[in-house]
Design a protein around this motif. Structure first.
Motif, mmCIF file in Angstrom:
data_model
loop_
_atom_site.group_PDB
_atom_site.id
_atom_site.type_symbol
_atom_site.label_atom_id
_atom_site.label_comp_id
_atom_site.label_asym_id
_atom_site.label_seq_id
_atom_site.Cartn_x
_atom_site.Cartn_y
_atom_site.Cartn_z
ATOM 1 N N LEU A 64 26.434 -58.877 -49.303
ATOM 2 C CA LEU A 64 27.297 -58.285 -50.317
ATOM 3 C C LEU A 64 28.743 -58.629 -50.001
ATOM 4 C CD1 LEU A 64 27.464 -56.412 -52.841
ATOM 5 C CD2 LEU A 64 27.987 -54.554 -51.239
ATOM 6 N N PHE A 65 29.415 -59.280 -50.954
ATOM 7 C CA PHE A 65 30.797 -59.708 -50.791
ATOM 8 C C PHE A 65 31.707 -58.790 -51.593
ATOM 9 C CE2 PHE A 65 34.228 -62.872 -52.028
ATOM 10 C CZ PHE A 65 34.866 -62.805 -50.807
ATOM 11 N N ILE A 66 32.859 -58.456 -51.004
ATOM 12 C CA ILE A 66 33.833 -57.541 -51.614
ATOM 13 C C ILE A 66 35.164 -58.269 -51.718
ATOM 14 C CG2 ILE A 66 35.060 -55.358 -51.325
ATOM 15 C CD1 ILE A 66 32.569 -54.718 -49.311
ATOM 16 N N ASP A 67 35.669 -58.476 -52.932
ATOM 17 C CA ASP A 67 36.907 -59.231 -53.141
ATOM 18 C C ASP A 67 37.626 -58.678 -54.360
ATOM 19 O OD1 ASP A 67 38.741 -61.550 -53.910
ATOM 20 O OD2 ASP A 67 37.751 -62.417 -52.165
ATOM 21 N N ASP A 68 38.959 -58.760 -54.355
ATOM 22 C CA ASP A 68 39.739 -58.254 -55.494
ATOM 23 C C ASP A 68 39.912 -59.287 -56.598
ATOM 24 O OD1 ASP A 68 43.057 -59.205 -55.090
ATOM 25 O OD2 ASP A 68 41.530 -59.687 -53.611
ATOM 26 N N SER A 69 39.445 -60.518 -56.379
ATOM 27 C CA SER A 69 39.611 -61.600 -57.351
ATOM 28 C C SER A 69 38.294 -61.882 -58.068
ATOM 29 C CB SER A 69 40.088 -62.867 -56.630
ATOM 30 O OG SER A 69 39.845 -64.016 -57.402
ATOM 31 N N ARG A 70 38.308 -61.812 -59.388
ATOM 32 C CA ARG A 70 37.098 -62.097 -60.159
ATOM 33 C C ARG A 70 36.580 -63.518 -59.911
ATOM 34 N NH1 ARG A 70 32.726 -60.064 -61.502
ATOM 35 N NH2 ARG A 70 33.810 -58.223 -62.313
ATOM 36 N N PRO A 71 37.438 -64.564 -59.883
ATOM 37 C CA PRO A 71 36.911 -65.896 -59.578
ATOM 38 C C PRO A 71 36.236 -65.965 -58.206
ATOM 39 C CG PRO A 71 39.057 -66.096 -60.593
ATOM 40 C CD PRO A 71 38.858 -64.632 -60.328
ATOM 41 N N ASN A 72 36.776 -65.267 -57.220
ATOM 42 C CA ASN A 72 36.162 -65.291 -55.890
ATOM 43 C C ASN A 72 34.827 -64.554 -55.878
ATOM 44 O OD1 ASN A 72 38.429 -66.665 -55.076
ATOM 45 N ND2 ASN A 72 39.340 -64.937 -53.991
ATOM 46 N N VAL A 73 34.736 -63.463 -56.616
ATOM 47 C CA VAL A 73 33.469 -62.747 -56.765
ATOM 48 C C VAL A 73 32.443 -63.651 -57.447
ATOM 49 C CG1 VAL A 73 32.350 -60.843 -58.018
ATOM 50 C CG2 VAL A 73 34.437 -60.418 -56.699
ATOM 51 N N ASP A 74 32.871 -64.304 -58.519
ATOM 52 C CA ASP A 74 31.962 -65.206 -59.238
ATOM 53 C C ASP A 74 31.537 -66.376 -58.353
ATOM 54 O OD1 ASP A 74 32.183 -63.574 -61.448
ATOM 55 O OD2 ASP A 74 33.633 -64.856 -62.484
ATOM 56 N N GLY A 75 32.453 -66.854 -57.501
ATOM 57 C CA GLY A 75 32.109 -67.938 -56.585
ATOM 58 C C GLY A 75 31.031 -67.529 -55.597
ATOM 59 N N ALA A 76 31.115 -66.287 -55.117
ATOM 60 C CA ALA A 76 30.090 -65.781 -54.197
ATOM 61 C C ALA A 76 28.742 -65.686 -54.898
ATOM 62 C CB ALA A 76 30.515 -64.431 -53.640
ATOM 63 N N ILE A 77 28.757 -65.183 -56.124
ATOM 64 C CA ILE A 77 27.501 -65.050 -56.879
ATOM 65 C C ILE A 77 26.889 -66.426 -57.123
ATOM 66 C CG2 ILE A 77 26.538 -64.353 -59.112
ATOM 67 C CD1 ILE A 77 28.649 -62.051 -59.064
ATOM 68 N N ALA A 78 27.729 -67.403 -57.450
ATOM 69 C CA ALA A 78 27.237 -68.771 -57.663
ATOM 70 C C ALA A 78 26.646 -69.353 -56.387
ATOM 71 C CB ALA A 78 28.370 -69.655 -58.173
ATOM 72 N N ALA A 79 27.097 -68.873 -55.215
ATOM 73 C CA ALA A 79 26.573 -69.335 -53.930
ATOM 74 C C ALA A 79 25.328 -68.559 -53.509
ATOM 75 C CB ALA A 79 27.652 -69.220 -52.855
ATOM 76 N N GLY A 80 24.853 -67.663 -54.377
ATOM 77 C CA GLY A 80 23.635 -66.929 -54.091
ATOM 78 C C GLY A 80 23.823 -65.587 -53.426
ATOM 79 N N TRP A 81 25.081 -65.153 -53.328
ATOM 80 C CA TRP A 81 25.372 -63.850 -52.735
ATOM 81 C C TRP A 81 25.309 -62.761 -53.803
ATOM 82 C CZ3 TRP A 81 30.026 -64.005 -48.829
ATOM 83 C CH2 TRP A 81 29.935 -65.137 -48.018
ATOM 84 N N GLN A 82 25.279 -61.523 -53.356
ATOM 85 C CA GLN A 82 25.612 -60.391 -54.203
ATOM 86 C C GLN A 82 27.106 -60.114 -53.990
ATOM 87 O OE1 GLN A 82 22.685 -57.089 -54.184
ATOM 88 N NE2 GLN A 82 21.425 -58.375 -52.827
ATOM 89 N N ALA A 83 27.779 -59.557 -54.993
ATOM 90 C CA ALA A 83 29.226 -59.369 -54.874
ATOM 91 C C ALA A 83 29.703 -58.275 -55.810
ATOM 92 C CB ALA A 83 29.958 -60.680 -55.183
#
Length: 203
Positions: free
Chosen positions: A164-183
């Motif tokens: 689970l990734f925690i970030d204040d930036s929507r693009p960074n959250v979306d990048g984690a999801i695209a890498a197969g993470w939850q965010a």
């Protein structure tokens, strides 16, 4: 969804405050002039290259060559960096501490210049508490590019689907999801606590 076994925190605007306007409101008091400076001289795109690993010396030389009349304030950007990060978000830090104390696997993944991160760790000792950190300026990879998420997974032995990734930036959250993470998108400690509980993590 896969049960969470790894929790990854961003740092800037999640654990510590960051705002270049703090010193520059004194250095360039006129709000419109200051905004022009950030839009045209020391821009987001210029600053992000230091997070990607470019040296401040090179960054300053390039900006001064393009805007020689603003040389002093270009140098002031690094010179007054400490004032841009005046405090930690104590509620977020307390939440991270509770997760670590409860035995959760916590690491950090941040877009940060290598030298300013060393300074941040001196000022904010809690940045030593997680198991480790990937700093973009050190590895020369940057969010939201896929390769930095893959690097973090490999460096710390994470299962992306259980992360689970925690970030204040929507693009960074979306990048984690695209890498197969939850965010989850960070908007404050109270919302994060709710998001963690929704993900099955007791806090």
């Amino acid at each position: 969804m896969t049960a969470i076994r790894h929790i990854v925190f961003d740092i800037g605007r999640v654990l510590i405050h960051y705002d270049p306007n703090i010193p520059f409101s004194r250095l360039i008091p006129d709000a419109a002039e200051r905004q022009w400076f950030f839009d045209n001289v020391c821009t987001h795109d210029w600053n992000i290259e230091q997070d990607r690993g470019r040296s401040w010396e090179e960054a300053e030389a390039l900006a001064i060559a393009a805007h020689p009349a603003h040389a002093e304030n270009i140098r002031n950007f690094r010179r007054h960096w400490s004032a841009m990060v005046p405090h930690a978000y104590e509620d977020s830090v307390a939440l991270m501490d509770r997760l670590i104390d409860a035995g959760h696997d916590v690491t950090m993944l941040t877009n940060f210049a290598a030298d300013t991160f060393v300074e941040a760790r001196r000022r904010f000792p809690f940045l030593h508490r997680p198991r480790g950190v990937t700093v973009s300026g050190e590895v020369r990879k940057i969010k939201p590019d896929r390769e930095i998420y893959d690097h973090h997974v490999a460096a710390f032995g994470l299962d992306p689907a259980a992360t689970l990734f925690i970030d204040d930036s929507r693009p960074n959250v979306d990048g984690a999801i695209a890498a197969g993470w939850q965010a989850v998108l960070f908007t404050g400690a109270a919302k994060l606590e709710s998001d963690l509980r929704a993900a099955g993590i007791a806090v």
